[in-house]
Write an enzyme that holds these catalytic residues in place. Structure first.
Site, PDB file in Angstrom:
ATOM      1  N   LEU A   1      -7.191  90.310 -36.033  1.00 29.33           N
ATOM      2  CA  LEU A   1      -8.333  90.126 -35.090  1.00 29.33           C
ATOM      3  C   LEU A   1      -7.663  90.568 -33.804  1.00 29.33           C
ATOM      4  CD1 LEU A   1      -8.689  86.192 -35.300  1.00 29.33           C
ATOM      5  CD2 LEU A   1     -10.502  88.182 -35.999  1.00 29.33           C
TER       6      LEU A   1
ATOM      7  N   ALA B   1       4.830 102.079 -38.642  1.00 28.15           N
ATOM      8  CA  ALA B   1       3.207 101.582 -38.329  1.00 28.15           C
ATOM      9  C   ALA B   1       2.379 102.507 -38.218  1.00 28.15           C
ATOM     10  CB  ALA B   1       3.358 100.419 -37.064  1.00 28.15           C
TER      11      ALA B   1
ATOM     12  N   LYS C   1      -5.991  96.351 -48.565  1.00 30.27           N
ATOM     13  CA  LYS C   1      -6.850  97.362 -49.066  1.00 30.27           C
ATOM     14  C   LYS C   1      -6.012  98.268 -50.127  1.00 30.27           C
ATOM     15  CE  LYS C   1      -9.745  97.721 -44.968  1.00 30.27           C
ATOM     16  NZ  LYS C   1      -9.350  96.316 -44.477  1.00 30.27           N
TER      17      LYS C   1
END
Length: 666
Positions: A462, A377, A423
């Site tokens: 979020l 990550a 993206k």
């Protein structure tokens, strides 16, 4: 601490005094009940009471009082919180009075004291009435008090949902000394409830009456109390409620609180933007994830970030043998370390500070801990910042991924899961292009290694660090304006737990080479998110808080895609999770390009975007960037005509490669 302890002592002292007060009151009421029984029986005239009856009552009084007080104590009539008294407490009072009546019958019968038969009934009724007055008078006074303060009141409240949750919330609002809500009306879609009353408040109609009634009663607080409704229904109702200007929205989460008896005002929370996504949360089979990570050594790179830290939480909850957190940011790593230590004291947790760009450090971690599963990550993710520092995006994202993936292969890791992004699809910015190269690296490694490599691609998260929601909230707190780049810009959104659940599902289900994609429902306009947050905060757009459009940032596009056209979709056991077929490319040429890219990145070249465009054909390089890079490249060629990589050897020494792309240690 001393203040807190003194307050506790004060509360404890008050509680003891209150209990003694009730005992004294009961002693008075027990004897008063005996007198009232005589007085009522003889036409409420003291002169007509037969003297031997008075003597009998006096002789029995001590035993009657003592035994009745003990009965009341046994039935918890001195320890109940009478401000919350309900039918159950009323039953206890009835039982206590009935038991006292039977005691009286027993005492008079076995002591042969003269008494009239109606005495027992009159005594029992008098005792019941007086005991109820002593116990339930608080609620009556509170009700009268609230009616009085509502005359100069504050907060006009509408409740949506006329079910059990509404009933419980109304009772607690009624009794609360701190809440100043006056419930004006109730909304429910069930036509059979229309026109009925709950605690004296009318159910005025269905959701079509929300706006008219809000205007009629000047509503400034709406409580949504329908925990059984699904997300889509709640979202529809909340969107209507948002149209009530200057109104604060609160919601009661989850039907499980109702089942567990946990429904209360304390469970109410302000409506968050997640409530307006209009879809159910993604449900992942945790048993499968649990079986997969159980008794494994798991490494999470970037474990202190928004996604990484949630990964660590969910992995720790599934019985991992050892969890290794690897992060460059010590503050983030420290925070998640302390949280996990507190939540899982028996967890074998290792927290290491280091960069994925440092190949020797990465190799030493793999060599020492031999992780079975790696969740990668660690990455630079801010689009505008990476546009201004493209070399750093390549060093960290591309070659950080390469070095961790290489170590996973070298030390026999079972699975490697890459965190990717939407993206990466037809990227228009260097961050997206770098993540697309990460996916290509994973594809290459998967075809050449026993380790299973997989990528997980999802949209905006979020509440993550640097995401749009925290920014909007901060801007609203400061009084605005709320900045949006373009009125038509749209994005897919998901919550952090959903994103992490997808990552874990990928690790558990992957066979190697897949790109997992989440069906995140309909995308949302960023401008709509801004408007929703302004309304949910109790403000009016254009009146209290302005929305300011600043223009698209470098590398930003109006919409994000989850899959390229060349990629197909294959379903999985979870209908909301799909697998994209990787695009074929020349792996040998790609590896050679990576070596050139590595040298260019560490040489701090000024035309990185043009080099990336050659490697990622789907990368849409802005025309002005392409022209600028071409001019810089031509300048390099003229200055260093003999440099094979268009860069002088002196520049290559600026970056020290730990491991080159062919896996050789330098």
């Amino acid at each position: 601490m001393k203040k807190y302890l003194s307050k506790l002592k004060e509360k404890s002292d008050l509680s003891i005094i209150y209990k003694y007060f009730l005992v004294i009151l009961d002693v008075v009421f027990i004897n008063l009940s005996s007198f009232l029984a005589l007085w009522i029986r003889f036409n409420m005239k003291l002169s007509e009471i037969e003297p031997w009856y008075i003597v009998s009552v006096k002789e029995i009084a001590l035993w009657n009082t003592l035994i009745t007080v003990l009965i009341f104590a046994f039935l918890k009539l001195y320890t109940s919180l009478w401000r919350f008294a309900s039918i159950k407490e009323l039953v206890y009072v009835i039982e206590g009075c009935a038991a006292s009546l039977l005691v009286n019958v027993f005492l008079y019968f076995f002591t042969y004291k003269p008494i009239f038969r109606s005495y027992f009934v009159l005594y029992g009724v008098s005792l019941f009435i007086l005991t109820c007055i002593s116990r339930f008078s608080y609620r009556l006074m509170r009700l009268l008090y609230r009616s009085r303060i509502h005359g100069r009141h504050v907060r006009n409240t509408m409740i949506i949902g006329a079910g059990e949750a509404c009933n419980v919330i109304m009772k607690e609002l009624e009794l609360s000394t701190e809440l100043d809500s006056r419930i004006c009306c109730i909304i429910d879609d069930n036509p059979r409830k229309h026109g009925t009353y709950i605690h004296g408040v009318k159910v005025v109609g269905g959701r079509d009456q929300i706006l008219p009634m809000a205007e009629r009663y000047a509503i400034n607080e709406i409580i949504v109390a329908i925990p059984s409704a699904d997300k889509r229904e709640q979202s529809k109702i909340l969107k209507i409620c948002q149209k009530v200007a200057g109104c604060e929205l609160k919601i009661l989460p989850g039907v499980y609180q109702l089942v567990n008896g946990e429904v209360s005002v304390s469970k109410l929370r302000n409506v968050e933007i997640e409530d307006l996504l209009g879809r159910e949360p993604i449900q992942i089979t945790t048993e499968k994830i649990g079986r997969y990570v159980s008794d494994k050594v798991v490494l999470v790179t970037g474990g202190g970030g928004s996604i990484g830290s949630e990964l660590c939480r969910q992995i720790a909850a599934n019985g991992v043998r050892q969890l290794i957190i690897f992060d460059i940011y010590e503050n983030n790593a420290y925070d998640i370390q302390q949280e996990l230590k507190h939540t899982y004291p028996n967890l074998d947790l290792v927290v290491l500070i280091g960069s994925v760009r440092n190949g020797r450090k990465v190799n030493s971690v793999f060599e020492k801990y031999q992780p079975d599963i790696v969740y990668h990550a660690a990455a630079h993710k801010h689009v505008p910042l990476m546009e201004d520092s493209p070399n750093e995006a390549i060093k960290n994202n591309v070659f950080g991924t390469y070095k961790v993936a290489l170590a996973a292969d070298k030390y026999g890791t079972s699975k490697f899961v890459l965190i990717s992004t939407d993206k990466a699809v037809n990227p228009t910015n260097i961050m997206g292009a770098s993540k697309r190269m990460c996916e290509m690296i994973i594809q290459v490694f998967n075809s050449r290694s026993k380790t299973e490599y997989v990528a997980v691609r999802f949209g905006n998260v979020l509440g993550s660090n640097g995401s749009v929601i925290p920014l909007f909230k901060k801007q609203i707190e400061e009084g605005g304006p709320v900045t949006v780049t373009h009125p038509d810009i749209i994005r897919y959104f998901m919550t952090i737990p959903e994103a992490v659940s997808l990552v874990l599902q990928a690790g558990a289900s992957a066979k190697g080479g897949e790109i997992f994609v989440l069906d995140m429902g309909q995308p949302m306009k960023i401008a709509d998110l801004a408007r929703n947050l302004i309304r949910l905060s109790g403000y009016r757009e254009g009146v209290d808080i302005e929305i300011k459009y600043t223009g698209l940032r470098p590398g930003e596009k109006l919409y994000e895609e989850l899959l390229m056209k060349e990629e197909g979709l294959k379903s999985t056991e979870n209908e909301l999770i799909h697998i994209g077929k990787p695009i074929e490319f020349d792996e040998e040429e790609f590896l050679k390009d990576l070596e050139d890219l590595y040298q260019s990145a560490y040489a701090e070249t000024d035309h990185m975007k043009t080099i990336v465009k050659k490697i990622v054909p789907t990368y849409h390089l802005r025309q002005e960037d392409a022209i600028r890079d071409q001019m810089i490249q031509e300048s390099w060629k003229q200055s260093f005509p003999d440099a094979s990589s268009n860069l002088p050897d002196a520049f290559l020494n600026r970056g020290v490669a730990d491991i080159d792309v062919k896996g050789r240690e330098q």
